[in-house]
Write an enzyme that holds these catalytic residues in place. Structure first.
Site, PDB file in Angstrom:
ATOM      1  N   ARG A  53       0.873  -1.174   0.000  1.00 53.07           N
ATOM      2  CA  ARG A  53       0.000   0.000   0.000  1.00 53.07           C
ATOM      3  C   ARG A  53       0.906   1.220   0.000  1.00 53.07           C
ATOM      4  O   ARG A  53       2.124   1.102   0.091  1.00 53.07           O
ATOM      5  CB  ARG A  53      -1.022  -0.020   1.159  1.00 53.07           C
ATOM      6  CG  ARG A  53      -0.683  -0.808   2.361  1.00 53.07           C
ATOM      7  CD  ARG A  53       0.500  -0.307   3.109  1.00 53.07           C
ATOM      8  NE  ARG A  53       0.357   1.107   3.355  1.00 53.07           N
ATOM      9  CZ  ARG A  53       1.338   1.966   3.491  1.00 53.07           C
ATOM     10  NH1 ARG A  53       2.607   1.567   3.425  1.00 53.07           N
ATOM     11  NH2 ARG A  53       1.116   3.238   3.713  1.00 53.07           N
ATOM     12  N   ALA A  55       1.129   5.206  -2.054  1.00 53.28           N
ATOM     13  CA  ALA A  55       1.034   5.586  -3.468  1.00 53.28           C
ATOM     14  C   ALA A  55       2.195   5.085  -4.335  1.00 53.28           C
ATOM     15  O   ALA A  55       1.993   4.453  -5.375  1.00 53.28           O
ATOM     16  CB  ALA A  55       0.924   7.108  -3.556  1.00 53.28           C
ATOM     17  N   ASP A 249      -1.607  10.703  -1.541  1.00 48.64           N
ATOM     18  CA  ASP A 249      -1.951   9.678  -2.526  1.00 48.64           C
ATOM     19  C   ASP A 249      -2.267  10.294  -3.879  1.00 48.64           C
ATOM     20  O   ASP A 249      -2.203   9.625  -4.906  1.00 48.64           O
ATOM     21  CB  ASP A 249      -3.134   8.868  -2.013  1.00 48.64           C
ATOM     22  CG  ASP A 249      -2.760   8.188  -0.716  1.00 48.64           C
ATOM     23  OD1 ASP A 249      -2.246   7.066  -0.766  1.00 48.64           O
ATOM     24  OD2 ASP A 249      -2.910   8.816   0.352  1.00 48.64           O
ATOM     25  N   LYS A 260      -4.399  10.078   3.582  1.00 52.13           N
ATOM     26  CA  LYS A 260      -5.140   9.196   4.490  1.00 52.13           C
ATOM     27  C   LYS A 260      -6.132   9.992   5.342  1.00 52.13           C
ATOM     28  O   LYS A 260      -5.828  11.090   5.815  1.00 52.13           O
ATOM     29  CB  LYS A 260      -4.129   8.438   5.359  1.00 52.13           C
ATOM     30  CG  LYS A 260      -4.700   7.436   6.334  1.00 52.13           C
ATOM     31  CD  LYS A 260      -5.600   6.409   5.673  1.00 52.13           C
ATOM     32  CE  LYS A 260      -4.905   5.585   4.603  1.00 52.13           C
ATOM     33  NZ  LYS A 260      -5.841   4.695   3.862  1.00 52.13           N
TER      34      LYS A 260
HETATM   35  O1  MRU Z   1      -4.470   3.043   2.307  1.00 49.79           O
HETATM   36  P1  MRU Z   1      -2.996   3.187   2.141  1.00 49.79           P
HETATM   37  O2  MRU Z   1      -2.176   2.631   3.250  1.00 49.79           O
HETATM   38  O3  MRU Z   1      -2.506   2.793   0.763  1.00 49.79           O
HETATM   39  O4  MRU Z   1      -2.862   4.771   2.216  1.00 49.79           O
HETATM   40  C1  MRU Z   1      -1.901   5.441   1.627  1.00 49.79           C
HETATM   41  C2  MRU Z   1      -1.004   5.963   2.630  1.00 49.79           C
HETATM   42  O5  MRU Z   1      -0.175   5.243   3.123  1.00 49.79           O
HETATM   43  C3  MRU Z   1      -1.111   7.336   3.075  1.00 49.79           C
HETATM   44  O6  MRU Z   1      -2.229   8.016   2.717  1.00 49.79           O
HETATM   45  C4  MRU Z   1       0.191   8.051   2.859  1.00 49.79           C
HETATM   46  O7  MRU Z   1       0.239   9.082   3.758  1.00 49.79           O
HETATM   47  C5  MRU Z   1       0.390   8.582   1.469  1.00 49.79           C
HETATM   48  S1  MRU Z   1       0.918   7.406   0.347  1.00 49.79           S
HETATM   49  C6  MRU Z   1       2.549   7.803   0.174  1.00 49.79           C
END
Ligand code: MRU
Length: 380
Positions: A53, A55, A249, A260
């Site tokens: 998981r 981005a 993301d 998030k």
């Molecule tokens: O649902 P996830 O774990 O894929 O969420 C993404 C994240 O880990 C966060 O939103 C993060 O801060 C940004 S992705 C580099």
């Protein structure tokens, strides 16, 4: 980054040349296990079910999944048509992180440029490797640019007094290929001998902060404290946060930041307390089409079970920090019959963001400032 002293990335080619290796992030921090992907469907499952998981990591795994797709298309009548469809399957796994579509579209475009199947497969492999190497290089550069911000704060403090940085979720190396986005400046500062301390939001419902960010900071020896998600505002009111750095993301070219769920509330608290709120991202996380992030960015809604249940290792058994497989248990948290909602992301409007830390430098969260760093996007 190092895991028990051994360097790892989050995704790499298998030794047999026809498979891909990933870390099963669902099991961290209690078990460190690798998983082999052998098909497009394996890659899609790994993204959908959050073995991987974050981005950049999702983008890199998708790029590698497209290499596996190319192998599957090698004997198909219409390579390009099938390859495109497999790309669409990968894209459908998670809607918010834009790196996923970016990586798949890049593979489709590159592979369409040659005619022979074996050339297409070789090019898909090369492109997957390039996506991973680029991601790592961009995150390293983000670290260098972000280090300047941390250094400036450290210079105003008494010698030895740490710079306190709050972060949300996991935008560490596990969310990319290496180094991370939000954590890259932290690692760079720590490695440069600047005292830093990170407030780690636990990040309900999946606890990527408590489970992943805390683990990787600990592996690198960075001082940190895990806090419940509601604590940040209090800390900011009492001068205990010098700087917030989060990942993202998807960020619009106008500076609106999807990250998030809960990030928006941290940005509001930071604004109210005049704490600088920075967002770190490689250029692969920009959305160059959507202008209004709140209206336009699709927000993933996940299963309510992520809210109503929680898993971890049993306390009081001595197993709290061991890496034994199968030791997690799941418990219910919610009153029987109560409905739950699980919005995974929110959008922080550009006006609450102090700046964006990219591989090309730091800019304001505004269209003109973003485009001044990425002038080639003015034309597209
Ligand atoms: O649902 P996830 O774990 O894929 O969420 C993404 C994240 O880990 C966060 O939103 C993060 O801060 C940004 S992705 C580099």
């Amino acid at each position: 980054m190092l895991v028990d002293g051994k360097p790892y990335r989050t995704v790499w080619m298998g030794d047999d040349g026809v498979s891909v290796e990933i870390i099963d992030q669902r099991k961290l921090p209690f078990a460190f296990e690798l998983v082999t992907l052998r098909s497009t469907e394996d890659a899609a499952r790994a993204i959908r079910e959050m073995y991987v998981r974050g981005a950049g990591c999702i983008g890199a795994v998708a790029a590698h999944g497209m290499f596996l797709a190319a192998l599957e298309c090698a004997d198909a009548g219409d390579f390009d048509e099938l390859f495109f469809r497999k790309g669409e399957e990968l894209k459908a796994t998670r809607p918010t992180a834009v790196n996923l579509a970016w990586a798949v579209d890049r593979q489709v475009k590159v592979v369409a440029g040659v005619s022979e199947s074996d050339e297409k497969v070789a090019l898909a492999k090369q492109t997957a490797l390039e996506v991973a190497d680029e991601d790592a290089a961009w995150c390293r550069a983000i670290g260098e640019h972000g280090l300047t911000l941390i250094k400036a704060i450290a210079e105003k403090k008494a010698p030895g007094e740490p710079v306190n940085i709050l972060t949300h979720c996991n935008a560490g190396w596990l969310a990319f290929v290496d180094f991370g986005s939000a954590t890259a400046p932290v690692y760079a500062a720590h490695d440069a001998g600047i005292p830093v301390h990170v407030w780690v939001d636990e990040t309900r419902p999946r606890n990527q902060g408590a489970r992943l960010t805390a683990w990787e900071l600990g592996q690198h020896g960075v001082p940190h404290t895990v806090i419940p998600d509601n604590v940040g505002g209090h800390l900011m009111q009492h001068g205990k946060v010098d700087l917030v750095i989060t990942g993202t993301d998807r960020t619009t070219f106008t500076g609106d930041v999807a990250n998030k769920i809960g990030t928006y509330l941290k940005a509001l608290a930071a604004h109210d307390n005049r704490v600088p709120f920075y967002v770190a991202l490689p250029s692969s996380t920009f959305d160059w089409e959507i202008r209004d992030g709140v209206a336009g960015i699709p927000i993933e809604e996940r299963s309510g079970e992520e809210v109503s249940c929680i898993s971890g290792v049993p306390t009081g058994t001595g197993a709290e920090n061991t890496a034994k497989d199968g030791c997690e248990i799941e418990v219910n948290l919610v009153a029987k019959g109560s409905p739950v909602a699980n919005y995974s992301f929110d959008v922080t409007p550009a006006r609450l963001v102090t700046g964006l830390i990219t591989e090309r430098g730091v800019c304001e969260a505004s269209e003109s400032s973003v485009l001044s760093l990425f002038p080639e996007k003015r034309l597209s």
